[in-house]
Design an enzyme around this catalytic site. Sequence first.
Site, PDB file in Angstrom:
ATOM      1  N   SER A 251       4.933  -6.788 -10.798  1.00  0.00           N
ATOM      2  CA  SER A 251       5.673  -6.663 -10.106  1.00  0.00           C
ATOM      3  C   SER A 251       7.068  -5.698 -11.060  1.00  0.00           C
ATOM      4  CB  SER A 251       6.648  -7.611  -9.505  1.00  0.00           C
ATOM      5  OG  SER A 251       6.040  -8.549  -8.544  1.00  0.00           O
TER       6      SER A 251
HETATM    7  N1  SAH Z   1       4.053 -12.211  -8.800  1.00  0.00           N
HETATM    8  C1  SAH Z   1       2.903 -11.350  -8.953  1.00  0.00           C
HETATM    9  C2  SAH Z   1       1.973  -9.555  -8.118  1.00  0.00           C
HETATM   10  C3  SAH Z   1       1.595  -9.987  -7.713  1.00  0.00           C
HETATM   11  S1  SAH Z   1       1.389  -8.638  -6.619  1.00  0.00           S
HETATM   12  C4  SAH Z   1       3.257 -11.370 -11.017  1.00  0.00           C
HETATM   13  O1  SAH Z   1       4.591 -11.202 -11.110  1.00  0.00           O
HETATM   14  O2  SAH Z   1       2.394  -9.620 -10.983  1.00  0.00           O
HETATM   15  C5  SAH Z   1       0.685  -9.351  -5.619  1.00  0.00           C
HETATM   16  C6  SAH Z   1       0.065 -10.886  -5.375  1.00  0.00           C
HETATM   17  O3  SAH Z   1      -0.522 -11.547  -4.255  1.00  0.00           O
HETATM   18  C7  SAH Z   1      -1.463 -10.341  -5.873  1.00  0.00           C
HETATM   19  O4  SAH Z   1      -2.714 -10.500  -6.474  1.00  0.00           O
HETATM   20  C8  SAH Z   1      -2.888 -10.019  -4.467  1.00  0.00           C
HETATM   21  O5  SAH Z   1      -3.879 -10.371  -4.959  1.00  0.00           O
HETATM   22  C9  SAH Z   1      -1.772 -11.401  -3.943  1.00  0.00           C
HETATM   23  N2  SAH Z   1      -2.224 -11.759  -3.243  1.00  0.00           N
HETATM   24  C10 SAH Z   1      -2.623 -10.310  -1.566  1.00  0.00           C
HETATM   25  N3  SAH Z   1      -2.336 -11.043  -0.799  1.00  0.00           N
HETATM   26  C11 SAH Z   1      -2.654 -12.971  -1.322  1.00  0.00           C
HETATM   27  C12 SAH Z   1      -2.570 -13.607  -0.126  1.00  0.00           C
HETATM   28  N4  SAH Z   1      -2.990 -14.059   1.382  1.00  0.00           N
HETATM   29  N5  SAH Z   1      -2.702 -15.389  -1.122  1.00  0.00           N
HETATM   30  C13 SAH Z   1      -2.847 -15.660  -1.518  1.00  0.00           C
HETATM   31  N6  SAH Z   1      -2.129 -13.969  -2.949  1.00  0.00           N
HETATM   32  C14 SAH Z   1      -2.263 -12.731  -2.409  1.00  0.00           C
END
Ligand code: SAH
Length: 205
Positions: free
Chosen positions: A53
């Site tokens: 993000s």
């Molecule tokens: N917090 C992260 C940003 C992540 S982007 C950072 O600091 O880098 C969103 C993330 O959510 C992705 O890695 C994606 O794979 C995950 N995601 C999406 N749906 C999900 C679910 N149902 N359970 C767990 N993770 C999920």
Amino acid sequence: MRLIMELRGDGISDRRVLAAIERVRREEFVPDLFRKDAYDNRALPIGNGQTISQPSVVAFMTQALKLDTRMRVLEIGTGSGYQAAVLAKLCARVYTVERHRDLLREAQQIFEQQRIGNVTTRFGDGMKGWPEQAPFDRILVTAAADGVVPAALFEQLRPDGILVAPVGNAFGTQHIFRYSFDADGELIEERLWPVRFVPLVVGKS
Ligand code: SAH
């Protein structure tokens, strides 16, 4: 320093949040190709079609959570691990769930290398939360829920807890929402900030 100034300009006023961002080495959480861009205020690709993000969004959501150092926090969507590392500086323990096994493995390696000891990870579907570790003082969802935040997450939140999540259509507008409960247990919903997030997807990958 430039990034911190930019975050201040974007309205991040919580000094503890700014200090935490200053202390976490974002360059460790991005692929080598993007290391030179690590302190730009933008999202970057991390593989599997996912992104780390934007720092201002990480800062804003962290500020919205109103953390204190005794809290246990659940994060949905570990991704690169960066947001979890920022939370870890401001609370007692972070529990973070990711549905992509290889992203989770990489994040775990960085937590070890960076000696971040108060983050516990789980491979699985974050829509179900982490019932064995509930209740949580705070919950942060870092992938966009289409329409509604999964009910399981509210069930795992303490009555005086706060849940922050991006909510909205994957292709339309999304906003950061903050949810809490009033003295009668009624849900309070605040729409805080327009954002763009990758979608929250059902199940493990
Ligand atoms: N917090 C992260 C940003 C992540 S982007 C950072 O600091 O880098 C969103 C993330 O959510 C992705 O890695 C994606 O794979 C995950 N995601 C999406 N749906 C999900 C679910 N149902 N359970 C767990 N993770 C999920």
